[in-house]
Design a protein around this motif. Sequence first.
Motif, PDB file in Angstrom:
ATOM      1  N   ARG A 215      26.952 -59.145  52.787  1.00 33.72           N
ATOM      2  CA  ARG A 215      28.272 -59.001  53.399  1.00 33.72           C
ATOM      3  C   ARG A 215      29.348 -58.869  52.305  1.00 33.72           C
ATOM      4  O   ARG A 215      30.230 -58.013  52.381  1.00 33.72           O
ATOM      5  CB  ARG A 215      28.526 -60.236  54.266  1.00 33.72           C
ATOM      6  CG  ARG A 215      29.756 -60.145  55.087  1.00 33.72           C
ATOM      7  CD  ARG A 215      29.824 -61.310  56.075  1.00 33.72           C
ATOM      8  NE  ARG A 215      31.156 -61.349  56.660  1.00 33.72           N
ATOM      9  CZ  ARG A 215      31.585 -60.487  57.574  1.00 33.72           C
ATOM     10  NH1 ARG A 215      30.794 -59.536  58.006  1.00 33.72           N
ATOM     11  NH2 ARG A 215      32.811 -60.575  58.037  1.00 33.72           N
ATOM     12  N   LEU A 216      29.228 -59.689  51.257  1.00 36.70           N
ATOM     13  CA  LEU A 216      30.186 -59.593  50.152  1.00 36.70           C
ATOM     14  C   LEU A 216      30.086 -58.234  49.457  1.00 36.70           C
ATOM     15  O   LEU A 216      31.092 -57.643  49.069  1.00 36.70           O
ATOM     16  CB  LEU A 216      29.939 -60.710  49.133  1.00 36.70           C
ATOM     17  CG  LEU A 216      30.434 -62.103  49.527  1.00 36.70           C
ATOM     18  CD1 LEU A 216      29.832 -63.159  48.609  1.00 36.70           C
ATOM     19  CD2 LEU A 216      31.965 -62.168  49.492  1.00 36.70           C
ATOM     20  N   ARG A 217      28.861 -57.754  49.298  1.00 33.76           N
ATOM     21  CA  ARG A 217      28.683 -56.449  48.642  1.00 33.76           C
ATOM     22  C   ARG A 217      29.347 -55.343  49.453  1.00 33.76           C
ATOM     23  O   ARG A 217      29.898 -54.399  48.894  1.00 33.76           O
ATOM     24  CB  ARG A 217      27.195 -56.126  48.453  1.00 33.76           C
ATOM     25  CG  ARG A 217      26.513 -56.962  47.392  1.00 33.76           C
ATOM     26  CD  ARG A 217      25.140 -56.376  47.055  1.00 33.76           C
ATOM     27  NE  ARG A 217      24.273 -57.374  46.477  1.00 33.76           N
ATOM     28  CZ  ARG A 217      24.376 -57.836  45.220  1.00 33.76           C
ATOM     29  NH1 ARG A 217      25.313 -57.371  44.429  1.00 33.76           N
ATOM     30  NH2 ARG A 217      23.557 -58.765  44.776  1.00 33.76           N
ATOM     31  N   ASN A 221      33.313 -53.101  48.698  1.00 32.27           N
ATOM     32  CA  ASN A 221      33.108 -51.665  48.547  1.00 32.27           C
ATOM     33  C   ASN A 221      33.475 -50.950  49.844  1.00 32.27           C
ATOM     34  O   ASN A 221      32.662 -50.247  50.421  1.00 32.27           O
ATOM     35  CB  ASN A 221      31.637 -51.421  48.157  1.00 32.27           C
ATOM     36  CG  ASN A 221      31.397 -50.002  47.710  1.00 32.27           C
ATOM     37  OD1 ASN A 221      32.292 -49.345  47.180  1.00 32.27           O
ATOM     38  ND2 ASN A 221      30.165 -49.517  47.923  1.00 32.27           N
ATOM     39  N   TYR A 222      34.694 -51.115  50.292  1.00 26.04           N
ATOM     40  CA  TYR A 222      35.273 -50.526  51.516  1.00 26.04           C
ATOM     41  C   TYR A 222      34.459 -50.834  52.773  1.00 26.04           C
ATOM     42  O   TYR A 222      34.522 -50.073  53.744  1.00 26.04           O
ATOM     43  CB  TYR A 222      35.385 -48.995  51.435  1.00 26.04           C
ATOM     44  CG  TYR A 222      35.590 -48.344  50.103  1.00 26.04           C
ATOM     45  CD1 TYR A 222      36.776 -48.541  49.393  1.00 26.04           C
ATOM     46  CD2 TYR A 222      34.618 -47.499  49.582  1.00 26.04           C
ATOM     47  CE1 TYR A 222      36.983 -47.897  48.177  1.00 26.04           C
ATOM     48  CE2 TYR A 222      34.818 -46.858  48.359  1.00 26.04           C
ATOM     49  CZ  TYR A 222      35.997 -47.062  47.663  1.00 26.04           C
ATOM     50  OH  TYR A 222      36.189 -46.424  46.476  1.00 26.04           O
ATOM     51  N   GLY A 223      33.656 -51.884  52.728  1.00 23.71           N
ATOM     52  CA  GLY A 223      32.870 -52.212  53.926  1.00 23.71           C
ATOM     53  C   GLY A 223      31.662 -51.327  54.143  1.00 23.71           C
ATOM     54  O   GLY A 223      31.078 -51.303  55.230  1.00 23.71           O
ATOM     55  N   GLN A 224      31.249 -50.608  53.056  1.00 22.24           N
ATOM     56  CA  GLN A 224      30.123 -49.662  53.211  1.00 22.24           C
ATOM     57  C   GLN A 224      28.784 -50.376  53.210  1.00 22.24           C
ATOM     58  O   GLN A 224      28.524 -51.199  52.329  1.00 22.24           O
ATOM     59  CB  GLN A 224      30.089 -48.689  52.019  1.00 22.24           C
ATOM     60  CG  GLN A 224      31.052 -47.554  52.130  1.00 22.24           C
ATOM     61  CD  GLN A 224      30.871 -46.540  51.015  1.00 22.24           C
ATOM     62  OE1 GLN A 224      30.967 -45.368  51.259  1.00 22.24           O
ATOM     63  NE2 GLN A 224      30.618 -46.981  49.811  1.00 22.24           N
ATOM     64  N   SER A 225      27.901 -50.001  54.136  1.00 21.06           N
ATOM     65  CA  SER A 225      26.513 -50.484  54.047  1.00 21.06           C
ATOM     66  C   SER A 225      25.703 -49.455  53.267  1.00 21.06           C
ATOM     67  O   SER A 225      24.821 -49.794  52.495  1.00 21.06           O
ATOM     68  CB  SER A 225      25.929 -50.706  55.433  1.00 21.06           C
ATOM     69  OG  SER A 225      26.110 -49.556  56.220  1.00 21.06           O
ATOM     70  N   HIS A 230      30.441 -47.351  57.225  1.00 21.34           N
ATOM     71  CA  HIS A 230      31.229 -48.564  57.022  1.00 21.34           C
ATOM     72  C   HIS A 230      31.003 -49.525  58.191  1.00 21.34           C
ATOM     73  O   HIS A 230      31.385 -49.233  59.313  1.00 21.34           O
ATOM     74  CB  HIS A 230      32.714 -48.201  56.890  1.00 21.34           C
ATOM     75  CG  HIS A 230      32.960 -47.260  55.737  1.00 21.34           C
ATOM     76  ND1 HIS A 230      33.506 -47.672  54.562  1.00 21.34           N
ATOM     77  CD2 HIS A 230      32.672 -45.939  55.589  1.00 21.34           C
ATOM     78  CE1 HIS A 230      33.566 -46.634  53.725  1.00 21.34           C
ATOM     79  NE2 HIS A 230      33.058 -45.577  54.322  1.00 21.34           N
ATOM     80  N   ASP A 231      30.385 -50.651  57.891  1.00 15.06           N
ATOM     81  CA  ASP A 231      30.032 -51.602  58.955  1.00 15.06           C
ATOM     82  C   ASP A 231      31.122 -52.627  59.203  1.00 15.06           C
ATOM     83  O   ASP A 231      31.199 -53.217  60.272  1.00 15.06           O
ATOM     84  CB  ASP A 231      28.738 -52.358  58.585  1.00 15.06           C
ATOM     85  CG  ASP A 231      27.542 -51.420  58.581  1.00 15.06           C
ATOM     86  OD1 ASP A 231      27.749 -50.199  58.738  1.00 15.06           O
ATOM     87  OD2 ASP A 231      26.414 -51.915  58.431  1.00 15.06           O
ATOM     88  N   VAL A 232      31.908 -52.926  58.148  1.00 10.79           N
ATOM     89  CA  VAL A 232      32.987 -53.914  58.280  1.00 10.79           C
ATOM     90  C   VAL A 232      34.211 -53.355  57.567  1.00 10.79           C
ATOM     91  O   VAL A 232      34.112 -52.397  56.797  1.00 10.79           O
ATOM     92  CB  VAL A 232      32.588 -55.290  57.650  1.00 10.79           C
ATOM     93  CG1 VAL A 232      31.461 -55.943  58.438  1.00 10.79           C
ATOM     94  CG2 VAL A 232      32.203 -55.139  56.185  1.00 10.79           C
TER      95      VAL A 232
END
Length: 373
Positions: A215-217, A221-225, A230-232
């Motif tokens: 989650r922190l990663r 990084n713009y919420g990118q998975s 972008h998941d968050v």
Amino acid sequence: MKVPFGDLTREMADCGDEIRSAVDRVLASGWFILGRELDAFERAFGEYLGAPERVVGVASGTEAIQLGLMAAGVEAGDFVVTVPNTAVPTASAITAAGATLLLVDVAEDGLTMDPEALRDALARERPRLGNRLKAVVPVHLYGQCADMDPILEIAREFDLAVVEDACQAHGATYRGRQAGTIGDFGAFSFYPSKNLGCYGDGGAVVAQRPSDVERLRMLRNYGQSRRYYHDVKGINSRLDEIQAAILSAKLPHLGPWIDSRRRIAEAYAAHIGAGRVRHPSVMGYGEHAWHLYAIRHPERERLMSDLEARGVGTLVHYPVPIHLQRAYADLGVEAGSLPIAEAAASELVSLPMFPQLTDAEVAHVCDSVNAVG
Ligand SMILES: Cc1ncc(COP(=O)(O)O)c(C=O)c1O
């Protein structure tokens, strides 16, 4: 003799060659963001802290705190508890996460969060704020941990996340555990003058639970998975490859550098005996990492100018508590409300403290304080 408050050029004698080859390696790689150097540093710092695979490199200590709060679920409209006698970035991070500060006073010895003041504030505010009271940020001031066991117990009782501000505490311990690895999240700064600093801005978040690392990663990084997905809702806060490579080169020196800081602190404690100087309290529950050696003196300004006349550089950490800063006037916390932090703010003076100080310089600081203190 002139003794500077700090002098980063002297690090070059300890590790200049390693730093230059680390920077050259990155330049030759042509890869500058989220690469091998960051992976390697995150792994190495995680090993150092006894928190393997749980370190996430970010762009500053301020954003490390912000990202810890975001990962803990802090949102706009929430409230986060911290102390008034800290670097303003602790407050900036809480504000950036969308939350409002709730300030509690510190304990007289150690000047870190007073667990009783925390409990009183939470008991008083819970009925009004309910579950908008989300997190507590204890600050490990000057390289010494806050009293974490009672703070964690109270946080659990009130269902709050704990994000340690370990920005000044690389290498400090609390009952055998490394600062930054005790709460739900720990935040480090690699600002150049820190115990471990890079040559620009940098920071890291440590997650207690491996499940929070991903989650922190994403959040940094713009919420990118994965690329373009972008998941968050995240931000851009990444420790770049050059800074990561520099930090990897410096990390092996951190232990010896902290040993030097401890020797300097011991010398100050043993040889400064001027009547009105109050030495910093060393708490029995852990090892101090001596980021700063902050004495107290009733005539702080006069002491500083007399020391300057003798060539000794000093600084004040910090002259104005958060609630008395103009930017935080909207908190509505009046002067006199947090008396222990306020009294300290008017008396604290930090003496020169960096690993490369020579014995002669340390002796000159001691003699000078004894002569004018
Ligand atoms: C206690 C404390 N918190 C937060 C920060 C913020 O770190 P940075 O300057 O890397 O954003 C600092 C350092 O400046 C600090 O000393």
